[in-house]
Motif scaffolding. Structure first.
Motif, short mmCIF file in Angstrom:
data_model
loop_
_atom_site.label_atom_id
_atom_site.label_comp_id
_atom_site.label_asym_id
_atom_site.label_seq_id
_atom_site.Cartn_x
_atom_site.Cartn_y
_atom_site.Cartn_z
N ARG A 47 0.79 -1.23 0.00
CA ARG A 47 0.00 0.00 0.00
C ARG A 47 0.82 1.29 0.00
O ARG A 47 0.25 2.36 -0.15
N TYR A 48 2.13 1.21 0.15
CA TYR A 48 2.92 2.42 0.32
C TYR A 48 3.21 3.09 -1.02
O TYR A 48 3.61 2.44 -1.98
N ASN A 49 3.00 4.42 -1.06
CA ASN A 49 3.33 5.22 -2.24
C ASN A 49 4.70 5.85 -2.02
O ASN A 49 4.84 6.81 -1.26
N TRP A 50 5.73 5.31 -2.66
CA TRP A 50 7.09 5.79 -2.46
C TRP A 50 7.26 7.24 -2.89
O TRP A 50 8.00 8.00 -2.26
N ARG A 51 6.61 7.63 -3.96
CA ARG A 51 6.81 8.97 -4.52
C ARG A 51 6.29 10.06 -3.58
O ARG A 51 6.95 11.07 -3.36
N SER A 52 5.10 9.85 -3.04
CA SER A 52 4.50 10.87 -2.17
C SER A 52 4.76 10.61 -0.69
O SER A 52 4.36 11.42 0.15
N ASN A 53 5.41 9.49 -0.37
CA ASN A 53 5.63 9.08 1.02
C ASN A 53 4.32 9.05 1.77
O ASN A 53 4.16 9.69 2.82
N GLU A 54 3.36 8.31 1.23
CA GLU A 54 2.06 8.20 1.86
C GLU A 54 1.61 6.74 1.94
O GLU A 54 1.77 5.98 0.98
N LEU A 55 1.06 6.41 3.08
CA LEU A 55 0.48 5.09 3.30
C LEU A 55 -0.98 5.32 3.67
O LEU A 55 -1.29 5.68 4.80
N SER A 56 -1.86 5.17 2.70
CA SER A 56 -3.29 5.42 2.90
C SER A 56 -4.00 4.09 3.14
O SER A 56 -4.19 3.31 2.20
N ILE A 57 -4.39 3.87 4.38
CA ILE A 57 -4.98 2.57 4.70
C ILE A 57 -5.72 2.67 6.03
O ILE A 57 -5.32 3.41 6.94
#
Length: 227
Positions: A47-57
């Motif tokens: 689930r981790y978005n490396w580019r935006s440094n976001e984990l939306s869960i």
């Protein structure tokens, strides 16, 4: 140590390096560490978005991925926040799950003891400063301010925060003072309401993680404005 953002041409290699450090760090510990690190690796790979440094869960989805109940998720995420590995970027709201961000630099600092196990080339790579854009002319920076020295808990916490990020420390953390520490709670005083609210929202996880390394009994952090 600087950690380059894992985007661009070298992003795949850097992502593998971070995951390798986590995996070997897990295997160097007991079964409890194995499980905790496997859980965060699962969140990163799914689930981790490396580019935006976001984990939306959401907590329910985490429980499903980990095959546990939501109480276990709450406890495990609290441990990760206390370690400074995860912070809440945007809290959950009606119809919207929480958004977390990972502190990759703190993760790599906490796994540094196993870098030689992976290999000398890995250790050298991790200790190198990321290449800077040669077309960018850096601004002249102010002389570094040394952190406070001393054996008391707050001085040690300040020293850890300074070592972690000197620029962030000089901008924000150096202005804090410890007013009280008792019953598992530390109360800090900031010179303004804006600074107190901003640090509480943005950086309380990092301050609490520094406390955990000096005085593990501190589990709650309050940041108040000076009157």
């Amino acid at each position: 140590m600087q950690v380059a953002k894992p985007v661009g041409r070298n992003a795949p290699a850097l992502k593998y390096d971070i995951l390798s450090a986590l995996a070997v760090h897990a295997l160097s510990g007991d079964k409890h560490r194995h499980r905790s690190i496997l859980r965060i690796i699962t969140l990163i790979t799914t689930r981790y978005n490396w580019r935006s440094n976001e984990l939306s869960i959401g907590r329910e989805e985490i429980a499903r991925l980990w095959s546990v109940n939501e109480r276990t998720v709450k406890r495990e995420m609290a441990k990760l926040r206390s370690a400074g590995w995860i912070t809440v970027k945007r809290p959950a709201a009606r119809g919207r799950v929480a958004v977390y961000e990972l502190d990759l630099k703190q993760i790599m600092l906490d796994t540094a003891d196993i870098w030689p196990v992976i290999g000398a080339d890995f250790q050298d790579r991790m200790q190198q400063e990321p290449a800077q854009d040669t077309n960018v002319v850096p601004f002249q920076t102010k002389p570094a301010i040394p952190p406070p020295q001393g054996e008391d808990v707050w001085a040690q916490v300040q020293s850890l925060l300074h070592g972690r990020d000197p620029e962030l420390w000089s901008s924000w953390f150096q202005h804090l003072n410890e007013a009280e520490r008792a019953g598992g709670q530390a109360t800090l005083i900031a010179p303004s309401r804006f600074m107190a609210d901003y640090i509480a929202q943005k950086w309380s996880g990092r301050v609490l993680a520094a406390y955990a390394r000096v005085d593990p009994s501190v589990r709650v952090l309050r940041i108040e404005a000076a009157e």
